[in-house]
Motif scaffolding. Sequence first.
Motif, short mmCIF file in Angstrom:
data_model
loop_
_atom_site.label_atom_id
_atom_site.label_comp_id
_atom_site.label_asym_id
_atom_site.label_seq_id
_atom_site.Cartn_x
_atom_site.Cartn_y
_atom_site.Cartn_z
N GLY A 83 -8.90 10.65 5.37
CA GLY A 83 -7.98 9.87 4.79
C GLY A 83 -7.74 8.55 5.43
O GLY A 83 -7.60 7.53 4.72
N LYS A 87 -4.57 -7.82 0.98
CA LYS A 87 -5.90 -7.27 1.29
C LYS A 87 -7.13 -7.85 0.27
O LYS A 87 -8.27 -7.99 0.81
CB LYS A 87 -5.78 -5.86 1.00
CG LYS A 87 -6.69 -4.70 1.64
CD LYS A 87 -6.51 -3.26 1.42
CE LYS A 87 -5.54 -2.60 2.57
NZ LYS A 87 -5.53 -1.33 2.28
N GLU A 117 -8.94 5.00 6.67
CA GLU A 117 -9.77 4.29 5.77
C GLU A 117 -11.12 4.05 6.48
O GLU A 117 -12.11 4.21 6.10
CB GLU A 117 -9.21 3.06 5.49
CG GLU A 117 -8.69 2.08 6.66
CD GLU A 117 -8.04 0.75 6.06
OE1 GLU A 117 -7.75 0.95 5.03
OE2 GLU A 117 -7.58 -0.18 7.07
N GLY A 123 0.77 -1.40 -0.08
CA GLY A 123 -0.16 0.07 0.18
C GLY A 123 0.57 1.24 0.05
O GLY A 123 1.76 1.41 0.78
N CYS A 124 0.28 2.37 -0.98
CA CYS A 124 1.47 3.20 -0.96
C CYS A 124 0.62 4.52 -0.20
O CYS A 124 1.30 5.64 -0.23
CB CYS A 124 1.48 3.85 -2.39
SG CYS A 124 2.11 2.49 -3.40
N GLY A 125 -0.33 4.29 0.73
CA GLY A 125 -0.86 5.18 1.51
C GLY A 125 -0.16 5.58 2.83
O GLY A 125 -0.36 6.63 3.49
N ASN A 151 -8.93 5.63 -2.24
CA ASN A 151 -8.56 6.70 -1.17
C ASN A 151 -7.73 7.93 -2.05
O ASN A 151 -6.49 7.87 -2.13
CB ASN A 151 -8.05 6.36 0.00
CG ASN A 151 -7.66 7.12 1.12
OD1 ASN A 151 -7.80 8.47 0.83
ND2 ASN A 151 -7.27 6.78 2.52
N ASN A 207 -8.01 1.51 -0.92
CA ASN A 207 -6.56 1.45 -1.56
C ASN A 207 -6.37 2.90 -1.86
O ASN A 207 -6.94 3.71 -2.23
CB ASN A 207 -6.35 0.55 -2.56
CG ASN A 207 -5.71 -0.79 -2.09
OD1 ASN A 207 -6.23 -1.86 -2.79
ND2 ASN A 207 -4.82 -0.77 -1.27
N ASN A 208 -5.01 3.03 -1.80
CA ASN A 208 -4.57 4.57 -2.05
C ASN A 208 -4.53 4.56 -3.86
O ASN A 208 -4.43 3.46 -4.29
CB ASN A 208 -3.03 4.59 -1.71
CG ASN A 208 -2.51 5.87 -1.98
OD1 ASN A 208 -1.53 5.99 -2.96
ND2 ASN A 208 -2.71 6.97 -1.53
N GLU A 237 -5.76 12.34 0.16
CA GLU A 237 -4.46 13.02 0.05
C GLU A 237 -4.38 14.29 0.94
O GLU A 237 -4.04 15.39 0.62
CB GLU A 237 -3.93 13.42 -1.40
CG GLU A 237 -2.65 14.05 -1.45
CD GLU A 237 -1.78 13.71 -2.86
OE1 GLU A 237 -2.25 14.55 -3.71
OE2 GLU A 237 -0.94 12.96 -2.86
N THR A 264 -1.50 2.87 -5.39
CA THR A 264 -1.57 1.50 -5.10
C THR A 264 -2.28 0.90 -6.37
O THR A 264 -1.76 0.01 -7.08
CB THR A 264 -2.28 1.16 -3.65
OG1 THR A 264 -1.75 1.97 -2.75
CG2 THR A 264 -2.02 -0.57 -3.46
C1 LIG Z 1 -4.89 10.10 9.78
C2 LIG Z 1 -4.84 9.43 8.83
C3 LIG Z 1 -4.95 9.92 7.34
C4 LIG Z 1 -4.69 9.16 6.31
N1 LIG Z 1 -4.70 9.72 5.15
C5 LIG Z 1 -4.65 9.00 3.99
C6 LIG Z 1 -4.55 9.55 2.78
O1 LIG Z 1 -4.89 10.68 2.63
N2 LIG Z 1 -4.44 8.81 1.47
C7 LIG Z 1 -4.36 7.37 1.71
O2 LIG Z 1 -4.10 6.75 0.76
N3 LIG Z 1 -4.18 6.95 2.87
C8 LIG Z 1 -4.32 7.60 4.02
N4 LIG Z 1 -4.20 6.83 5.19
C9 LIG Z 1 -3.89 5.68 5.36
C10 LIG Z 1 -5.39 4.82 5.07
O3 LIG Z 1 -6.02 4.55 6.40
C11 LIG Z 1 -5.20 3.36 4.33
O4 LIG Z 1 -4.19 2.66 5.43
C12 LIG Z 1 -4.74 3.27 3.13
O5 LIG Z 1 -6.06 4.22 2.44
C13 LIG Z 1 -4.84 2.09 2.43
O6 LIG Z 1 -4.32 1.98 1.06
P1 LIG Z 1 -3.00 1.37 0.69
O7 LIG Z 1 -2.95 0.01 1.39
O8 LIG Z 1 -3.14 1.34 -0.82
O9 LIG Z 1 -1.82 2.30 1.15
C14 LIG Z 1 -4.39 7.65 6.30
C15 LIG Z 1 -4.32 7.06 7.57
C16 LIG Z 1 -4.33 8.04 8.80
C17 LIG Z 1 -4.26 7.29 10.11
#
Ligand SMILES: Cc1cc2nc3c(=O)[nH]c(=O)nc-3n(C[C@H](O)[C@H](O)[C@H](O)COP(=O)(O)O)c2cc1C
Lengths: 179, 240, 586
Positions: free
Chosen positions: C320, C211, C322, C200-202, C228, C356-357, C231, C360
């Motif tokens: 952001g 996942k 999830e 995951g790139c988030g 997601n 997912n971001n 950003e 990702t």
């Molecule tokens: C406070 C907070 C803000 C977040 N903001 C983002 C965001 O803007 N974009 C994002 O992709 N993930 C964000 N995340 C992570 C997401 O909860 C989630 O882990 C992610 O979207 C999973 O996607 P990925 O597995 O592709 O990374 C944030 C997490 C937290 C705790």
Amino acid sequence: MADKIRIATASLAGCFGCHMSLLDIDERLIDLVAHIEFDRTPLTDIKQIGRCDVGLIEGGVCNAENVEVLKAFRRHCNLLVAVGACAINGGIPAMRNQYSLTECLEEAYLHGSGIDQPQIPSDPELPLLLDQVHPIHDVVWIDYFLPGCPPSADTIFTFLDELLSGKPIRFAYRQIHYD
Amino acid sequence: MSGSFSIDGVTVPFETGQSIMDAALAAKIYIPHLCHNPEFQPHGSCRLCCVTANGRTVAACTTLATDGLEVANETHEITTRRRLLLKLLFVEGNHVCPACEKSGACQLQAVAYHCGMLAPEFVHFYPKRAVDASHPETIIDFNRCILCELCVRASRDHDGKSVFNISGRGIDAHLTIDSPSGRLGDSRFSASDKAARVCPVGAILPKHRGYEIPIGRRLYDQESISQVGDVASHREQEDG
Amino acid sequence: MHTVQENDPSNLLQRLIGLQQAFRHIPSDAIDHLAESLGLSRAFILGVIQFYSFLHSSPRGEYDILFSDNITDQMQGSRLLAQRLASKLGVDIGRTRDDQRVTLDYTSCTGMGDQGPAALVNGHPITRLTMERVDQLAALIEQAVPLDNWPAELFQVSAGVERRDIVLNSDYKPGTAILRCLEEGAEELLRRLEQAGLRGCGGAGFSTAKKWRFCASTESAERYVVCNADEGEPGTFKDRYLLQAHADRLFEGMTLCAAVIGARRGFLYLRGEYRYLLGPLQQILQQRRENGLLGQAILGRDGFDFDIDIHLGAGAYICGEESALIESLEGKRGIPRNRPPFPVTRGYLGMPTVVNNVETLANAALIAQQGVEWFRSVGTAQSPGSKLLSISGDCERPGIYEFPFGTPISEILAACQAHHTQAVQIGGAAGRLIPPAEFNRTLAFEDLATGGSFMVFNQSRELLNAIDNFTRFFRHESCGFCTPCRVGTAMLTKQLGKVMVGHATSKDLDELGTLGSLMRQTSHCGLGQTAANPILDGLEKFPDIFQSRLRSTSFEPAFDLDASLEEARAITGRSDPGAHLEGGGV
Ligand SMILES: Cc1cc2nc3c(=O)[nH]c(=O)nc-3n(C[C@H](O)[C@H](O)[C@H](O)COP(=O)(O)O)c2cc1C
Ligand code: SF4
Ligand code: SF4
Ligand code: SF4
Ligand code: FES
């Protein structure tokens, strides 16, 4: 036991309830008096605080004079104790923090009921009010806190007794309350 | 299915699906808590119940018990943390215990006594908050609300009225009332609602009943909440 | 395509956003109407309105101007620009002018760090603000020129890519990956993602294949896939670039995910700050529908029905996260849920949901097209592939950079031409503050993980300003659900303020440390767990920037003693010596 422990006390924005509680220690006070002596307190005539081991402060900080007294206590006392709810969080006097100082004074001296000659006092003899009432730990470092409104005589006694004996200070469940 | 885990070295049985808190309550082991009430869905917001489970910090009320889990509850470190959380709650609102009808039977106070908090110590926020006395039988003093959302849950999930809500965000989050004027007196709230009986602190109080019990005989005057239990459960018993 | 019924309560937030745009606020009678038609209480709706920064219950000005207030904007002079505009227009920042013409305010980072200082005007981004531009804005506003007639160059958002690697160098043909998936089967696709090691790139770096597999294995009638695109992390803008330049890839990634998990519906959750991308994104969706890549029977495969809705955010960083995002998708306040259950088992409307971001999902599509070897050709064993970085701050070439995982920070700094670097903030406000001694550390999940934010500070900067900025950001963005974060972020701001004005002692630093670790340990979600990072990292790695501002006394009052007499002096007209207090502690 070497020298007696020298104690000073003061009532800032408080109601003297904590001091009454101190006196309530009653006959045990006599035992204590063998080991302590009082410096500046409302109970003695000493006006200027001297070097002390312990300072007991009742009441919060609501005006400029309170600040000066508190600072003097901090300078002269090895251990400074906040005694009672008002010293600890401002207590009842801090309920005025819900309003601005201007609102409070206008209500009290201008618009309130039964006011004869509406005028906000500005005599330089009067201590000037702070915009908010503060707990004393906002102004100086405080070493110990004795909660209660007032803390019971028993709580104050236990504190002084254990302090005198050099034991770690421990309270029974019933000795700690915030009201 | 069932199993067992330990809390501070004491073996605690559990049924699958039980949280650490559920199992502890059943085993009469006290884990300090404010937003939890077994009658409602766990919330996880006050964080008072945070324990360590196999070394990881988790909220006991929202974490499922698992077989063999080693939970630490009343350690020096955890109690110190709890005191900090309590101090934050105290300075966030306006808690003038000497002028509060709930004093002596207040769960915030009682948990603070249990954790050995002598004073809030932090800088106080002194927020400007209102009192709502518009209802004939119940008063709300927002100064004392700790945002546990028990009234929100009770009114929504038990009374089916959703009288209470949270609005705002961050430090501006606050309790609101669903009525055209935003006041309790104009809402569908009734003093016989469950929501009237769940507040752990002195924020939702019955009118005309202040200071009925003499000091010394109040719920938490003589014994710690760890022995006495939650104020809400006592209220339920009293009210039959 | 509107699959959500107008009167579904989960549509609340989208309806409110529409009302805000139409009426510059949510009128009270509209709330009553919504309450009636959606079957929600008035207080619930007000609770939602007051949760999101971009929704208001009283009218904003005809021109609602929000200056991006990230530290990088500030470093480019945004505060002076905002003040200049305020004085030109005769309105205080944070207020609406009496004639309702204009509202001025600050807002959290708008995702234009490579082309700041930036602002939003009625939701439209204006970049590269200068004194001249500000004067131009003032004139346009005073002359009441409709926004549509404003010079287009004001709204130019460039897509400056400064470095490309495997991902940005690859060509991509819409539909290729889906076709391949349909031919080879979902299992083969999962296997490929697994072998590629896509994470995951988030920010959190969870295995994407795992996942999707989790979600697919749940028993459920419905499943959802969510992209997601919130950003919100200050200093991040790489998703903006992807949405602008490569949306097709991410929609393809979502469609692949749908094929794997069996979703019929997906959402792109687009942060309110990127509303200007809504139109172009919808066009691409439409195109994909026309090309048989979305909708009924995708690429002619019977039963493969999937479509994507775009939902807007409204100014809440927490969305952001999830589970907060899912709450927001359901139209509610963005309060993070208790986890477990994780979204993969109970997500949108309680159904299994993959979140997912943007990056990702775009990468998943490319891996499906290009294969495992291609992806693994760069990166490290634990962090295969590459990462998009949003580089801003003190460097000559801010912008989008693609670097293989495993690249040392020093190399990144050289590439963006940063000189005399004092520190780098990696991963945004929630990330880590890195001193030069650690510039040999690498960009990787096993070392320095990042969602993509990379802010550079040179030696002329007061690092404490950045720390203060981030700390305030968290105070503003905390959702308020749990005690340590709700009260802790406010307390940190207060206490750090004391350091900033030079009134703190070492005791205050101890308190910052104590609070910070409490928040890290006990907060309910990632926001509170990381909100003290800037302070904790600062205290650990740059102790001098704090120490140099301390008083040598052992204790200093919590408030300015003399200033607290000011009100009384004004009321009584006193100025005698007794009407003043000496400052300082004992
Ligand atoms: C406070 C907070 C803000 C977040 N903001 C983002 C965001 O803007 N974009 C994002 O992709 N993930 C964000 N995340 C992570 C997401 O909860 C989630 O882990 C992610 O979207 C999973 O996607 P990925 O597995 O592709 O990374 C944030 C997490 C937290 C705790
Ligand atoms: S609610 Fe509890 S803690 Fe607050 S003032 Fe009342 S008794 Fe004290
Ligand atoms: S009023 Fe009482 S029950 Fe309701 S949220 Fe506040 S503290 Fe909790
Ligand atoms: S940590 Fe902060 S953002 Fe997360 S739930 Fe708690 S208050 Fe909300
Ligand atoms: S009781 Fe568990 S978080 Fe409140």
